[in-house]
Scaffold this motif. Sequence first.
Motif, mmCIF file in Angstrom:
data_model
loop_
_atom_site.group_PDB
_atom_site.id
_atom_site.type_symbol
_atom_site.label_atom_id
_atom_site.label_comp_id
_atom_site.label_asym_id
_atom_site.label_seq_id
_atom_site.Cartn_x
_atom_site.Cartn_y
_atom_site.Cartn_z
ATOM 1 N N ALA A 8 10.496 58.523 38.146
ATOM 2 C CA ALA A 8 10.815 59.795 38.802
ATOM 3 C C ALA A 8 11.567 59.566 40.113
ATOM 4 N N GLY A 9 11.347 58.424 40.734
ATOM 5 C CA GLY A 9 12.036 58.095 41.978
ATOM 6 C C GLY A 9 13.517 57.837 41.811
ATOM 7 N N GLN A 10 13.981 57.694 40.579
ATOM 8 C CA GLN A 10 15.407 57.480 40.310
ATOM 9 C C GLN A 10 16.160 58.796 40.096
ATOM 10 N N VAL A 11 15.433 59.901 40.030
ATOM 11 C CA VAL A 11 16.023 61.195 39.692
ATOM 12 C C VAL A 11 16.837 61.742 40.865
ATOM 13 N N LYS A 12 18.093 62.102 40.570
ATOM 14 C CA LYS A 12 18.963 62.751 41.550
ATOM 15 C C LYS A 12 19.165 64.235 41.237
ATOM 16 N N MET A 13 18.859 64.630 39.977
ATOM 17 C CA MET A 13 18.996 66.039 39.596
ATOM 18 C C MET A 13 17.977 66.372 38.508
ATOM 19 N N LEU A 14 17.262 67.464 38.707
ATOM 20 C CA LEU A 14 16.325 67.996 37.716
ATOM 21 C C LEU A 14 17.014 69.120 36.953
ATOM 22 N N VAL A 15 17.076 68.978 35.623
ATOM 23 C CA VAL A 15 17.674 69.981 34.746
ATOM 24 C C VAL A 15 16.547 70.624 33.949
ATOM 25 N N MET A 16 16.533 71.948 33.925
ATOM 26 C CA MET A 16 15.439 72.681 33.290
ATOM 27 C C MET A 16 15.932 73.681 32.259
ATOM 28 N N ASP A 17 15.226 73.760 31.148
ATOM 29 C CA ASP A 17 15.374 74.858 30.209
ATOM 30 C C ASP A 17 14.647 76.055 30.836
ATOM 31 N N VAL A 18 14.848 77.238 30.297
ATOM 32 C CA VAL A 18 14.172 78.419 30.841
ATOM 33 C C VAL A 18 12.983 78.814 29.978
ATOM 34 N N ASP A 19 13.255 79.312 28.772
ATOM 35 C CA ASP A 19 12.188 79.827 27.917
ATOM 36 C C ASP A 19 11.279 78.686 27.467
ATOM 37 N N ALA A 106 23.957 60.952 33.590
ATOM 38 C CA ALA A 106 22.800 61.428 32.832
ATOM 39 C C ALA A 106 21.567 60.583 33.125
ATOM 40 N N ALA A 107 21.767 59.300 33.345
ATOM 41 C CA ALA A 107 20.635 58.409 33.636
ATOM 42 C C ALA A 107 19.949 58.759 34.955
ATOM 43 N N ASP A 108 20.638 59.486 35.835
ATOM 44 C CA ASP A 108 20.083 59.886 37.127
ATOM 45 C C ASP A 108 19.385 61.241 37.067
ATOM 46 N N CYS A 109 19.318 61.829 35.866
ATOM 47 C CA CYS A 109 18.757 63.169 35.710
ATOM 48 C C CYS A 109 17.376 63.124 35.067
ATOM 49 N N ALA A 110 16.584 64.132 35.422
ATOM 50 C CA ALA A 110 15.370 64.461 34.683
ATOM 51 C C ALA A 110 15.701 65.732 33.919
ATOM 52 N N TYR A 111 15.152 65.857 32.730
ATOM 53 C CA TYR A 111 15.373 67.054 31.930
ATOM 54 C C TYR A 111 14.028 67.543 31.427
ATOM 55 N N ASP A 118 16.470 70.959 22.820
ATOM 56 C CA ASP A 118 16.453 70.170 24.052
ATOM 57 C C ASP A 118 16.433 68.663 23.810
ATOM 58 N N ILE A 119 16.101 68.231 22.597
ATOM 59 C CA ILE A 119 15.834 66.812 22.362
ATOM 60 C C ILE A 119 17.017 65.908 22.690
ATOM 61 N N LYS A 120 18.206 66.221 22.223
ATOM 62 C CA LYS A 120 19.349 65.323 22.467
ATOM 63 C C LYS A 120 19.587 65.129 23.961
ATOM 64 N N ALA A 121 19.507 66.205 24.725
ATOM 65 C CA ALA A 121 19.693 66.090 26.183
ATOM 66 C C ALA A 121 18.578 65.242 26.781
ATOM 67 N N MET A 122 17.356 65.448 26.306
ATOM 68 C CA MET A 122 16.216 64.693 26.825
ATOM 69 C C MET A 122 16.340 63.205 26.505
ATOM 70 N N GLN A 123 16.928 62.877 25.353
ATOM 71 C CA GLN A 123 17.102 61.480 24.981
ATOM 72 C C GLN A 123 18.216 60.807 25.787
ATOM 73 N N THR A 124 19.036 61.587 26.442
ATOM 74 C CA THR A 124 20.184 61.063 27.172
ATOM 75 C C THR A 124 19.870 60.767 28.634
ATOM 76 N N VAL A 125 18.903 61.473 29.189
ATOM 77 C CA VAL A 125 18.611 61.354 30.618
ATOM 78 C C VAL A 125 17.669 60.194 30.921
ATOM 79 N N GLY A 126 17.506 59.914 32.200
ATOM 80 C CA GLY A 126 16.623 58.829 32.621
ATOM 81 C C GLY A 126 15.153 59.184 32.618
ATOM 82 N N PHE A 127 14.834 60.481 32.662
ATOM 83 C CA PHE A 127 13.438 60.925 32.725
ATOM 84 C C PHE A 127 13.312 62.238 31.964
#
Length: 188
Positions: A8-19, A106-111, A118-127
Motif C-alpha cells: 500500500a505504501g507504493q500507491v500513488k493513486m487510488l482508483v475506485m468503482d462506484v456501485d 498502473a503499477a503505482d495504482c490501487a484499484y 473490474d477484474i482486468k483493471a485489478m489485475q493490472t495495478v500494483g494493489f
Amino acid sequence: MQDLIKKAGQVKMLVMDVDGILSNGQIIYDANGIETKAFSVQDGVGIKSLARYGILTAIITGRSSPMVNKRAAETGVDYVVQGRDDKLIALTELLSTLDPALNITAADCAYMGDDLPDIKAMQTVGFAATVPNAHAEVINRSDMVTTRAGGTGAVREVCDLILKGHGHYQDFIAHYTLDEVQAQDNLS
C-alpha cells in the motif's frame, strides 16, 4: 499484514468503482424514476486524507450519474470517468492523460472493485482491493478484502492502509485528536 502495508505504501493513486464500492451497490429509483445512491461519510474523510498527502484519487464506473460527480466534487476526487464498461481501457486512457511529471503507471495504482468488469483493471495495478460481498472471482484476485461492505466504510479501510504504508497515518489521526496536545501538557 506488513507485506500489505508495504504494498500500500507504493500507491500513488487510488482508483475506485462506484456501485458496490463507494455505494452499497443497490440502484434505487424514486416514484419519479430518479436514481439515488447512498455514500459513506467515513469514505469521504478517507478520500480527503489521501489528498492531504499528495495521493491522487479517481473513479471509474460503468454507469453515469450526476450523483457521482457531486460526491466526487465534495470529496475532492481528482478524476472521474463514467459510462465505461471496460474498466481496463478506461484506466489505461486515464493514465495516458496524466501529467508525465507525476510518473504514475498502473503499477503505482490501487484499484477497488467488486464485480467481474473490474477484474482486468485489478489485475493490472500494483494493489487490488475489494469488499467481502464482492464476486468470488474478484475476491480470489485481490490483495485485500476489507472488513466492511461497499458504501459502509470499505474505501476508508483502504485509505487508512495506504496512509500507514506511506507513514502518514499517525500524523493524519493527530489532526483529529488531542492526544499529542495532552501528552505535551503532561510534560509541562
